[in-house]
Motif scaffolding. Structure first.
Motif, PDB file in Angstrom:
ATOM      1  N   LEU A  46      11.487 -26.704   5.695  1.00 21.96           N
ATOM      2  CA  LEU A  46      11.273 -27.020   4.280  1.00 21.96           C
ATOM      3  C   LEU A  46      11.161 -25.735   3.462  1.00 21.96           C
ATOM      4  O   LEU A  46      11.559 -25.694   2.293  1.00 21.96           O
ATOM      5  N   GLU A  47      10.636 -24.692   4.115  1.00 17.48           N
ATOM      6  CA  GLU A  47      10.530 -23.397   3.456  1.00 17.48           C
ATOM      7  C   GLU A  47      11.927 -22.821   3.230  1.00 17.48           C
ATOM      8  O   GLU A  47      12.218 -22.231   2.195  1.00 17.48           O
ATOM      9  N   PRO A  50      13.894 -25.630   0.199  1.00 16.56           N
ATOM     10  CA  PRO A  50      12.821 -26.293  -0.562  1.00 16.56           C
ATOM     11  C   PRO A  50      13.263 -27.608  -1.227  1.00 16.56           C
ATOM     12  O   PRO A  50      12.413 -28.403  -1.620  1.00 16.56           O
ATOM     13  N   ARG A  51      14.582 -27.809  -1.344  1.00 13.19           N
ATOM     14  CA  ARG A  51      15.032 -29.037  -1.998  1.00 13.19           C
ATOM     15  C   ARG A  51      14.880 -30.258  -1.093  1.00 13.19           C
ATOM     16  O   ARG A  51      14.946 -31.393  -1.539  1.00 13.19           O
ATOM     17  N   GLN A  54      10.000 -33.779   2.430  1.00 10.76           N
ATOM     18  CA  GLN A  54       9.424 -33.814   3.775  1.00 10.76           C
ATOM     19  C   GLN A  54       9.632 -35.152   4.483  1.00 10.76           C
ATOM     20  O   GLN A  54      10.021 -35.180   5.639  1.00 10.76           O
TER      21      GLN A  54
END
Ligand SMILES: [Zn+2]
Ligand SMILES: [Zn+2]
Length: 147
Positions: A46-47, A50-51, A54
């Motif tokens: 996710l880092e 970022p789009r 989760q």
């Protein structure tokens, strides 16, 4: 066709086989995994991208793992890591840092792979066992942790 394009093509085919679509989200997830280029945790992924959301990222990783596109690993620390499956990414091993838990891909020279296979075959044959593959992690300290 580039390896990446081939991977995307194969995923599309495998998803279609189980009645699923290769959505933009799934493609972005796969792109992120390819870009990271080593086993990565969900937060790490996710880092990187970022789009990605989760909840859907986790669901899509499960779908992709089920059809053999993504492999789940529990090496190093206790976190579950994800990588593009070897069948698509190519055979490799992992350098596992026992200090920080970092995991990196490493490709061994062909003669090393050959020697390992010869050794494994000999041991397995003595047990009446037929070898289909091997999974060897290399443990130690990464460059950062050694410094
Ligand atoms: Zn380390
Ligand atoms: Zn190997």
């Amino acid at each position: 066709m580039s390896r990446e394009a081939e991977i995307h093509r194969l995923i599309r085919v495998r998803l279609a086989e189980v009645g699923q679509i290769y959505t933009g989200n799934r493609r972005e997830l796969v792109d992120a995994l390819i870009e990271v280029g080593r086993p990565v945790t969900l937060p790490g992924l996710l880092e990187q991208s970022p789009r990605l959301a989760q909840s859907s990222a986790y669901r899509n990783l499960a779908v992709l793992a089920e059809i053999g596109i993504v492999r789940r690993l529990t090496i190093g620390d206790d976190h579950i890591r994800f990588e593009i499956h070897e069948d698509l990414a190519g055979h490799h091993h992992h350098l596992v840092c026992d200090e920080c838990g970092n995991v990196a891909d490493v490709t061994l020279p062909e003669h090393v792979e050959r020697d390992m296979d010869t050794g494994f075959d000999a041991v397995a044959e003595a047990a009446g066992f037929s070898v289909t593959g091997h999974n060897v992690d290399i443990h130690g300290l990464c460059a950062d942790c050694r410094a």
